[in-house]
Design a protein around this motif. Structure first.
Motif, mmCIF file in Angstrom:
data_model
loop_
_atom_site.group_PDB
_atom_site.id
_atom_site.type_symbol
_atom_site.label_atom_id
_atom_site.label_comp_id
_atom_site.label_asym_id
_atom_site.label_seq_id
_atom_site.Cartn_x
_atom_site.Cartn_y
_atom_site.Cartn_z
ATOM 1 N N ALA A 86 -14.829 34.452 20.168
ATOM 2 C CA ALA A 86 -15.190 33.026 20.835
ATOM 3 C C ALA A 86 -13.960 32.169 20.905
ATOM 4 O O ALA A 86 -13.637 31.720 22.395
ATOM 5 C CB ALA A 86 -16.369 31.901 19.660
ATOM 6 N N GLU A 87 -12.782 32.724 20.603
ATOM 7 C CA GLU A 87 -11.742 31.563 21.021
ATOM 8 C C GLU A 87 -10.619 33.116 22.287
ATOM 9 O O GLU A 87 -10.487 32.316 22.845
ATOM 10 C CB GLU A 87 -11.073 32.492 19.824
ATOM 11 C CG GLU A 87 -10.863 31.167 18.504
ATOM 12 C CD GLU A 87 -12.378 32.175 17.390
ATOM 13 O OE1 GLU A 87 -12.206 31.055 16.517
ATOM 14 O OE2 GLU A 87 -12.316 33.266 17.555
ATOM 15 N N GLN A 88 -10.990 33.630 22.218
ATOM 16 C CA GLN A 88 -10.550 34.655 23.074
ATOM 17 C C GLN A 88 -11.284 34.171 24.438
ATOM 18 O O GLN A 88 -10.921 34.108 25.460
ATOM 19 C CB GLN A 88 -11.150 35.983 23.092
ATOM 20 C CG GLN A 88 -10.057 36.152 22.107
ATOM 21 C CD GLN A 88 -9.665 38.514 21.887
ATOM 22 O OE1 GLN A 88 -11.828 37.918 21.496
ATOM 23 N NE2 GLN A 88 -8.973 38.784 21.705
ATOM 24 N N ILE A 89 -12.740 34.070 24.025
ATOM 25 C CA ILE A 89 -13.800 33.149 25.454
ATOM 26 C C ILE A 89 -13.240 31.884 25.973
ATOM 27 O O ILE A 89 -12.437 31.529 27.239
ATOM 28 C CB ILE A 89 -15.031 33.588 25.218
ATOM 29 C CG1 ILE A 89 -15.809 35.141 24.767
ATOM 30 C CG2 ILE A 89 -15.676 32.960 26.187
ATOM 31 C CD1 ILE A 89 -16.726 35.127 24.106
ATOM 32 N N GLN A 90 -12.495 31.135 25.293
ATOM 33 C CA GLN A 90 -12.259 30.248 25.527
ATOM 34 C C GLN A 90 -10.840 29.931 25.713
ATOM 35 O O GLN A 90 -10.878 29.119 26.695
ATOM 36 C CB GLN A 90 -12.150 29.056 24.168
ATOM 37 C CG GLN A 90 -11.733 28.043 24.045
ATOM 38 C CD GLN A 90 -11.674 26.661 23.051
ATOM 39 O OE1 GLN A 90 -12.590 26.876 22.349
ATOM 40 N NE2 GLN A 90 -10.977 25.453 23.380
ATOM 41 N N ALA A 91 -10.119 30.797 25.148
ATOM 42 C CA ALA A 91 -8.789 31.278 25.820
ATOM 43 C C ALA A 91 -8.798 32.006 27.440
ATOM 44 O O ALA A 91 -8.299 30.777 28.480
ATOM 45 C CB ALA A 91 -8.183 31.965 25.238
ATOM 46 N N ALA A 92 -9.942 32.315 27.655
ATOM 47 C CA ALA A 92 -9.568 33.128 29.483
ATOM 48 C C ALA A 92 -10.801 32.102 30.226
ATOM 49 O O ALA A 92 -9.754 31.568 30.946
ATOM 50 C CB ALA A 92 -10.587 33.930 29.122
ATOM 51 N N ARG A 93 -11.364 30.767 29.424
ATOM 52 C CA ARG A 93 -11.666 30.315 30.209
ATOM 53 C C ARG A 93 -10.870 28.765 30.444
ATOM 54 O O ARG A 93 -10.449 27.950 31.741
ATOM 55 C CB ARG A 93 -13.097 29.098 30.111
ATOM 56 C CG ARG A 93 -13.883 27.845 30.353
ATOM 57 C CD ARG A 93 -13.301 26.528 30.292
ATOM 58 N NE ARG A 93 -13.313 26.170 29.129
ATOM 59 C CZ ARG A 93 -13.601 25.796 27.919
ATOM 60 N NH1 ARG A 93 -14.990 25.376 27.925
ATOM 61 N NH2 ARG A 93 -12.693 25.070 26.778
#
Length: 150
Positions: A86-93
């Motif tokens: 979830a943290e990697q997805i948020q960082a990408a967003r």
């Protein structure tokens, strides 16, 4: 006429190629979370289904009704998201948003394919559509994570 030519250039072959071949289209049978996001400016929508295992995306599907830019973004996300936290997805967003709004760096691998959308930065009315897949994925991953820890 220059503005129209710029818009035509924006829809490059690579963007159209991505838009024509979106991975993980459809819906999951039993997702841990589902989120639908809509761009109020253009009406594009993306619905994301997500399942997590050990804190990372184990399964993902998306229903994409968006312009070519939104489809291209969803294509990159669909190809990259399994195995991400979830943290990697948020960082990408967050990186994609910064890339579009502030000429920030390209999102980190495996989301670095979003670089193809950098020319859309000057088209602010397209930003919401481009961000739909990651916005929905962020929210869905967060919901799935919360439901697992409840």
């Amino acid at each position: 006429m220059s503005g129209e030519n710029d818009l035509i250039k924006l829809y490059s072959g690579k963007i159209l190629e991505l838009a024509a071949d979106i991975p993980r289209l459809g819906r999951l049978e039993a997702p841990e979370a589902s989120v639908k996001k809509r761009s109020p400016l253009c009406g594009s929508t993306v619905t994301v289904d997500i399942s997590l295992k050990d804190g990372v995306v184990s399964d993902y599907a998306q229903d994409v009704k968006a312009c070519a830019l939104g489809q291209a973004s969803a294509s990159v996300v669909g190809a990259a998201i399994v195995g991400q936290s979830a943290e990697q997805i948020q960082a990408a967003r967050d990186a994609l948003k910064a890339m579009l709004k502030e000429d920030g760096p390209t999102p980190a691998a495996p989301f670095d394919g979003l670089e193809v959308l950098r020319p859309a930065a000057t088209y602010k009315n397209r930003h919401a559509s481009i961000l739909l897949a990651l916005d929905a994925a962020c929210e869905a991953a967060s919901q799935a994570k919360e439901s697992q820890s409840a």
